[in-house]
Design a protein around this motif. Structure first.
Motif, PDB file in Angstrom:
ATOM      1  N   VAL A 112    -120.916  60.844  49.051  1.00  0.00           N
ATOM      2  CA  VAL A 112    -120.574  59.424  49.159  1.00  0.00           C
ATOM      3  C   VAL A 112    -119.647  59.270  50.362  1.00  0.00           C
ATOM      4  O   VAL A 112    -118.587  59.875  50.410  1.00  0.00           O
ATOM      5  N   ARG A 113    -120.073  58.484  51.320  1.00  0.00           N
ATOM      6  CA  ARG A 113    -119.243  58.165  52.490  1.00  0.00           C
ATOM      7  C   ARG A 113    -118.789  56.721  52.337  1.00  0.00           C
ATOM      8  O   ARG A 113    -119.614  55.827  52.157  1.00  0.00           O
ATOM      9  N   VAL A 114    -117.487  56.489  52.382  1.00  0.00           N
ATOM     10  CA  VAL A 114    -116.913  55.153  52.261  1.00  0.00           C
ATOM     11  C   VAL A 114    -116.228  54.831  53.583  1.00  0.00           C
ATOM     12  O   VAL A 114    -115.517  55.673  54.133  1.00  0.00           O
ATOM     13  N   TYR A 115    -116.445  53.609  54.094  1.00  0.00           N
ATOM     14  CA  TYR A 115    -115.881  53.278  55.400  1.00  0.00           C
ATOM     15  C   TYR A 115    -115.619  51.780  55.532  1.00  0.00           C
ATOM     16  O   TYR A 115    -116.263  50.956  54.898  1.00  0.00           O
ATOM     17  N   TRP A 116    -114.625  51.474  56.369  1.00  0.00           N
ATOM     18  CA  TRP A 116    -114.198  50.107  56.656  1.00  0.00           C
ATOM     19  C   TRP A 116    -114.829  49.659  57.972  1.00  0.00           C
ATOM     20  O   TRP A 116    -114.755  50.368  58.973  1.00  0.00           O
ATOM     21  N   ASN A 117    -115.480  48.501  57.959  1.00  0.00           N
ATOM     22  CA  ASN A 117    -116.064  47.902  59.157  1.00  0.00           C
ATOM     23  C   ASN A 117    -115.199  46.715  59.549  1.00  0.00           C
ATOM     24  O   ASN A 117    -115.157  45.714  58.833  1.00  0.00           O
ATOM     25  N   GLU A 118    -114.516  46.827  60.662  1.00  0.00           N
ATOM     26  CA  GLU A 118    -113.628  45.753  61.092  1.00  0.00           C
ATOM     27  C   GLU A 118    -114.390  44.772  61.981  1.00  0.00           C
ATOM     28  O   GLU A 118    -115.139  45.174  62.872  1.00  0.00           O
ATOM     29  N   PHE A 119    -114.169  43.481  61.718  1.00  0.00           N
ATOM     30  CA  PHE A 119    -114.799  42.445  62.538  1.00  0.00           C
ATOM     31  C   PHE A 119    -114.167  42.412  63.922  1.00  0.00           C
ATOM     32  O   PHE A 119    -113.001  42.773  64.097  1.00  0.00           O
ATOM     33  N   SER A 120    -114.924  41.939  64.888  1.00  0.00           N
ATOM     34  CA  SER A 120    -114.387  41.767  66.233  1.00  0.00           C
ATOM     35  C   SER A 120    -113.314  40.682  66.210  1.00  0.00           C
ATOM     36  O   SER A 120    -113.272  39.846  65.299  1.00  0.00           O
ATOM     37  N   GLU A 121    -112.462  40.680  67.217  1.00  0.00           N
ATOM     38  CA  GLU A 121    -111.375  39.691  67.285  1.00  0.00           C
ATOM     39  C   GLU A 121    -111.914  38.265  67.251  1.00  0.00           C
ATOM     40  O   GLU A 121    -111.316  37.380  66.653  1.00  0.00           O
ATOM     41  N   SER A 122    -113.068  38.027  67.881  1.00  0.00           N
ATOM     42  CA  SER A 122    -113.619  36.670  67.913  1.00  0.00           C
ATOM     43  C   SER A 122    -114.100  36.212  66.536  1.00  0.00           C
ATOM     44  O   SER A 122    -114.097  35.019  66.248  1.00  0.00           O
ATOM     45  N   LEU A 123    -114.495  37.135  65.674  1.00  0.00           N
ATOM     46  CA  LEU A 123    -114.962  36.769  64.336  1.00  0.00           C
ATOM     47  C   LEU A 123    -113.840  36.681  63.307  1.00  0.00           C
ATOM     48  O   LEU A 123    -113.948  35.950  62.334  1.00  0.00           O
ATOM     49  N   LYS A 124    -112.772  37.441  63.506  1.00  0.00           N
ATOM     50  CA  LYS A 124    -111.691  37.484  62.513  1.00  0.00           C
ATOM     51  C   LYS A 124    -111.147  36.104  62.184  1.00  0.00           C
ATOM     52  O   LYS A 124    -110.845  35.809  61.027  1.00  0.00           O
TER      53      LYS A 124
END
Length: 123
Positions: A25-37
């Motif tokens: 099981v691989r768990v990971y955080w996908n951060e939005f780009s600055e323009s989408l945040k």
């Protein structure tokens, strides 16, 4: 049902037996780009990949309110449900994963009844 340990770490991998099947099981955080945040209610989203001798499934978004393996019913594997322990049904932020938000594994023997309880179509 058993709790899958989650951590506030941007990416990590664990090996765990699920229904007597060794699974990565691989768990990971996908951060939005600055323009989408600025348009989103959070800075990103959590996802997981699963891999074992039967299948590999990538990019399962961790959201509350549904059985996460339901779209992959063909895999004939157990399921996952992410609980918001504050009972708000919010999707998880980076902070609080593993404490406020807990991931449970539902064994294959319990899965049909669990999906029925959520009013999900079963096969």
């Amino acid at each position: 049902m058993s709790v899958i340990p989650l951590q506030e770490v941007a990416e990590y991998t664990m090996r765990i037996d699920l229904d007597n099947l060794p699974t990565v099981v691989r768990v990971y955080w996908n951060e939005f780009s600055e323009s989408l945040k600025s348009e989103m209610s959070t800075d990103g989203f959590w996802a997981m990949d699963l891999s074992n001798e039967l299948f590999t499934i990538k990019g399962i978004k961790l959201v509350t309110g549904t059985e996460l393996m339901w779209p992959y019913s063909y895999a004939n594997f157990g399921g996952f449900y992410l609980y918001d322990m504050e009972l708000n049904a919010d999707d998880p932020d980076f902070k609080g994963i593993g404490t406020r938000w807990q991931l449970n594994y539902i064994p294959i023997a319990e899965l049909y009844n669990f999906r029925v309880s959520l009013f999900l179509e079963t096969i």
